[in-house]
Motif scaffolding. Structure first.
Motif, PDB file in Angstrom:
ATOM      1  N   SER A   1     -24.661  45.791 -19.691  1.00 32.96           N
ATOM      2  CA  SER A   1     -25.002  44.887 -18.597  1.00 32.96           C
ATOM      3  C   SER A   1     -23.928  43.817 -18.419  1.00 32.96           C
ATOM      4  CB  SER A   1     -26.365  44.240 -18.871  1.00 32.96           C
ATOM      5  OG  SER A   1     -26.762  43.438 -17.806  1.00 32.96           O
ATOM      6  N   TRP A   2     -23.399  43.315 -19.520  1.00 34.50           N
ATOM      7  CA  TRP A   2     -22.320  42.321 -19.453  1.00 34.50           C
ATOM      8  C   TRP A   2     -21.077  42.935 -18.794  1.00 34.50           C
ATOM      9  CZ3 TRP A   2     -21.899  37.252 -20.018  1.00 34.50           C
ATOM     10  CH2 TRP A   2     -20.632  36.705 -20.162  1.00 34.50           C
ATOM     11  N   MET A   3     -20.763  44.164 -19.185  1.00 35.90           N
ATOM     12  CA  MET A   3     -19.610  44.846 -18.598  1.00 35.90           C
ATOM     13  C   MET A   3     -19.835  45.083 -17.101  1.00 35.90           C
ATOM     14  SD  MET A   3     -17.784  48.488 -19.633  1.00 35.90           S
ATOM     15  CE  MET A   3     -18.020  48.175 -21.355  1.00 35.90           C
ATOM     16  N   ARG A   4     -21.064  45.448 -16.732  1.00 27.99           N
ATOM     17  CA  ARG A   4     -21.370  45.671 -15.315  1.00 27.99           C
ATOM     18  C   ARG A   4     -21.200  44.384 -14.518  1.00 27.99           C
ATOM     19  NH1 ARG A   4     -26.435  47.183 -11.685  1.00 27.99           N
ATOM     20  NH2 ARG A   4     -25.247  48.307 -10.108  1.00 27.99           N
ATOM     21  N   ASN A   5     -21.588  43.255 -15.113  1.00 30.61           N
ATOM     22  CA  ASN A   5     -21.417  41.975 -14.426  1.00 30.61           C
ATOM     23  C   ASN A   5     -19.938  41.710 -14.146  1.00 30.61           C
ATOM     24  OD1 ASN A   5     -22.724  39.467 -13.449  1.00 30.61           O
ATOM     25  ND2 ASN A   5     -21.337  38.546 -14.943  1.00 30.61           N
ATOM     26  N   LYS A   6     -19.081  42.019 -15.112  1.00 35.60           N
ATOM     27  CA  LYS A   6     -17.646  41.834 -14.899  1.00 35.60           C
ATOM     28  C   LYS A   6     -17.128  42.746 -13.786  1.00 35.60           C
ATOM     29  CE  LYS A   6     -15.622  42.164 -18.929  1.00 35.60           C
ATOM     30  NZ  LYS A   6     -15.077  42.089 -20.295  1.00 35.60           N
ATOM     31  N   LEU A   7     -17.627  43.987 -13.736  1.00 31.75           N
ATOM     32  CA  LEU A   7     -17.202  44.920 -12.685  1.00 31.75           C
ATOM     33  C   LEU A   7     -17.669  44.459 -11.313  1.00 31.75           C
ATOM     34  CD1 LEU A   7     -17.905  48.302 -14.492  1.00 31.75           C
ATOM     35  CD2 LEU A   7     -15.659  47.307 -13.988  1.00 31.75           C
TER      36      LEU A   7
ATOM     37  N   LEU B   1     -16.535  42.025  -6.009  1.00 33.94           N
ATOM     38  CA  LEU B   1     -16.664  40.933  -5.037  1.00 33.94           C
ATOM     39  C   LEU B   1     -15.330  40.238  -4.792  1.00 33.94           C
ATOM     40  CD1 LEU B   1     -20.088  39.472  -6.176  1.00 33.94           C
ATOM     41  CD2 LEU B   1     -19.601  40.598  -3.988  1.00 33.94           C
ATOM     42  N   ALA B   2     -14.529  40.109  -5.841  1.00 28.03           N
ATOM     43  CA  ALA B   2     -13.220  39.475  -5.694  1.00 28.03           C
ATOM     44  C   ALA B   2     -12.273  40.327  -4.851  1.00 28.03           C
ATOM     45  CB  ALA B   2     -12.600  39.218  -7.063  1.00 28.03           C
ATOM     46  N   ASN B   3     -12.523  41.640  -4.820  1.00 29.16           N
ATOM     47  CA  ASN B   3     -11.652  42.551  -4.070  1.00 29.16           C
ATOM     48  C   ASN B   3     -12.271  43.029  -2.765  1.00 29.16           C
ATOM     49  OD1 ASN B   3      -9.125  43.198  -5.664  1.00 29.16           O
ATOM     50  ND2 ASN B   3     -10.716  43.352  -7.229  1.00 29.16           N
ATOM     51  N   VAL B   4     -13.228  42.283  -2.252  1.00 30.59           N
ATOM     52  CA  VAL B   4     -13.924  42.692  -1.038  1.00 30.59           C
ATOM     53  C   VAL B   4     -12.969  42.813   0.155  1.00 30.59           C
ATOM     54  CG1 VAL B   4     -14.620  40.389  -0.252  1.00 30.59           C
ATOM     55  CG2 VAL B   4     -16.067  42.359   0.274  1.00 30.59           C
TER      56      VAL B   4
ATOM     57  N   TYR C   1      -9.357  49.358  -1.710  1.00 28.39           N
ATOM     58  CA  TYR C   1     -10.023  49.142  -2.999  1.00 28.39           C
ATOM     59  C   TYR C   1     -11.332  49.925  -3.016  1.00 28.39           C
ATOM     60  CZ  TYR C   1     -12.371  46.956  -6.927  1.00 28.39           C
ATOM     61  OH  TYR C   1     -13.029  46.735  -8.112  1.00 28.39           O
ATOM     62  N   LYS C   2     -11.602  50.594  -4.114  1.00 29.96           N
ATOM     63  CA  LYS C   2     -12.850  51.333  -4.302  1.00 29.96           C
ATOM     64  C   LYS C   2     -13.654  50.624  -5.391  1.00 29.96           C
ATOM     65  CE  LYS C   2     -11.689  54.483  -1.396  1.00 29.96           C
ATOM     66  NZ  LYS C   2     -12.078  54.265  -0.030  1.00 29.96           N
ATOM     67  N   ARG C   3     -14.930  50.397  -5.089  1.00 29.87           N
ATOM     68  CA  ARG C   3     -15.784  49.678  -6.016  1.00 29.87           C
ATOM     69  C   ARG C   3     -15.907  50.434  -7.333  1.00 29.87           C
ATOM     70  NH1 ARG C   3     -20.899  51.388  -6.690  1.00 29.87           N
ATOM     71  NH2 ARG C   3     -21.624  49.310  -7.267  1.00 29.87           N
ATOM     72  N   LYS C   4     -16.120  49.678  -8.393  1.00 30.61           N
ATOM     73  CA  LYS C   4     -16.310  50.243  -9.723  1.00 30.61           C
ATOM     74  C   LYS C   4     -17.713  49.888 -10.198  1.00 30.61           C
ATOM     75  CE  LYS C   4     -11.433  50.108 -10.961  1.00 30.61           C
ATOM     76  NZ  LYS C   4     -11.032  50.127  -9.580  1.00 30.61           N
ATOM     77  N   ASP C   5     -18.260  50.766 -11.003  1.00 31.56           N
ATOM     78  CA  ASP C   5     -19.578  50.522 -11.566  1.00 31.56           C
ATOM     79  C   ASP C   5     -19.630  51.158 -12.950  1.00 31.56           C
ATOM     80  OD1 ASP C   5     -22.181  49.586 -11.776  1.00 31.56           O
ATOM     81  OD2 ASP C   5     -22.856  50.506  -9.910  1.00 31.56           O
ATOM     82  N   ILE C   6     -20.781  51.060 -13.573  1.00 28.79           N
ATOM     83  CA  ILE C   6     -20.933  51.529 -14.939  1.00 28.79           C
ATOM     84  C   ILE C   6     -22.113  52.483 -15.026  1.00 28.79           C
ATOM     85  CG2 ILE C   6     -22.457  49.663 -15.665  1.00 28.79           C
ATOM     86  CD1 ILE C   6     -20.766  49.492 -18.215  1.00 28.79           C
TER      87      ILE C   6
ATOM     88  N   ASN D   1     -26.832  43.775  -6.422  1.00 29.77           N
ATOM     89  CA  ASN D   1     -26.600  44.376  -7.738  1.00 29.77           C
ATOM     90  C   ASN D   1     -26.355  43.306  -8.793  1.00 29.77           C
ATOM     91  OD1 ASN D   1     -26.846  46.995  -6.773  1.00 29.77           O
ATOM     92  ND2 ASN D   1     -24.649  47.285  -6.515  1.00 29.77           N
ATOM     93  N   GLU D   2     -25.638  42.263  -8.409  1.00 30.65           N
ATOM     94  CA  GLU D   2     -25.357  41.181  -9.344  1.00 30.65           C
ATOM     95  C   GLU D   2     -26.640  40.462  -9.763  1.00 30.65           C
ATOM     96  OE1 GLU D   2     -22.080  37.654  -9.712  1.00 30.65           O
ATOM     97  OE2 GLU D   2     -23.079  37.866  -7.775  1.00 30.65           O
ATOM     98  N   ALA D   3     -27.509  40.177  -8.799  1.00 30.41           N
ATOM     99  CA  ALA D   3     -28.776  39.504  -9.100  1.00 30.41           C
ATOM    100  C   ALA D   3     -29.651  40.387 -10.004  1.00 30.41           C
ATOM    101  CB  ALA D   3     -29.507  39.163  -7.811  1.00 30.41           C
ATOM    102  N   GLU D   4     -29.742  41.671  -9.682  1.00 27.36           N
ATOM    103  CA  GLU D   4     -30.519  42.605 -10.498  1.00 27.36           C
ATOM    104  C   GLU D   4     -29.968  42.678 -11.916  1.00 27.36           C
ATOM    105  OE1 GLU D   4     -31.656  47.346 -10.456  1.00 27.36           O
ATOM    106  OE2 GLU D   4     -29.739  46.680  -9.648  1.00 27.36           O
ATOM    107  N   ASN D   5     -28.668  42.750 -12.028  1.00 31.77           N
ATOM    108  CA  ASN D   5     -28.024  42.866 -13.328  1.00 31.77           C
ATOM    109  C   ASN D   5     -28.222  41.608 -14.166  1.00 31.77           C
ATOM    110  OD1 ASN D   5     -26.280  44.574 -15.052  1.00 31.77           O
ATOM    111  ND2 ASN D   5     -24.924  42.795 -14.901  1.00 31.77           N
TER     112      ASN D   5
END
Length: 129
Positions: free
Chosen positions: A20-26, A31-34, A39-44, A100-104
């Motif tokens: 979950s911590w790693m997902r928050n960083k992703l 969001l920083a690369n919006v 850029y293609k989004r990354k997830d875990i 996703n950030e709020a859920e995470n």
């Protein structure tokens, strides 16, 4: 990681919290690369791996005790499947990432709370003898 099957529940919670911590960083990186072209989004991926480990016969306690913690690792992937509705090829949707950030964050703090409660139970058992 605590090296005993008696603590496997805490170890599994710890692995989930790390994922979950790693997902928050992703998500923060997404969001920083919006506005970054192409850029293609990354997830875990972690929940599917955990669910697969918990399938089968037996009680949840038995299943957790049998989990191979060394094989229970999160994996980062680049999401090429999401369609990009933008001309610049970027597939990050700020609303989806924010949700996703709020859920995470809720998941992460719930995991930390579960670990705290488990340690409190262990402490209670050890101090009442």
């Amino acid at each position: 990681m605590i090296g005993s099957n008696a603590f496997n529940y805490i170890n599994v919670l710890n692995k989930a919290a790390d994922a979950s911590w790693m997902r928050n960083k992703l998500i923060t990186n997404n969001l920083a690369n919006v506005s970054t072209p192409n850029y293609k989004r990354k997830d875990i991926e972690f929940q599917t791996y955990l669910a697969n480990e918990l399938k089968g016969e037996g009680t949840l306690d038995q299943k957790i005790a049998d989990i191979d913690l060394n094989s229970l690792e999160a994996s980062v992937y680049t999401d090429h499947s999401s369609l990009s509705y933008r001309l610049d090829g970027n597939n990050v949707d700020i609303d989806t990432e924010s949700a996703n950030e709020a859920e995470n964050q809720i998941r992460y703090y719930s995991l930390l709370d579960a670990m705290t409660q488990e340690f409190s139970r262990i402490k209670s058992v050890l101090t009442n003898n």
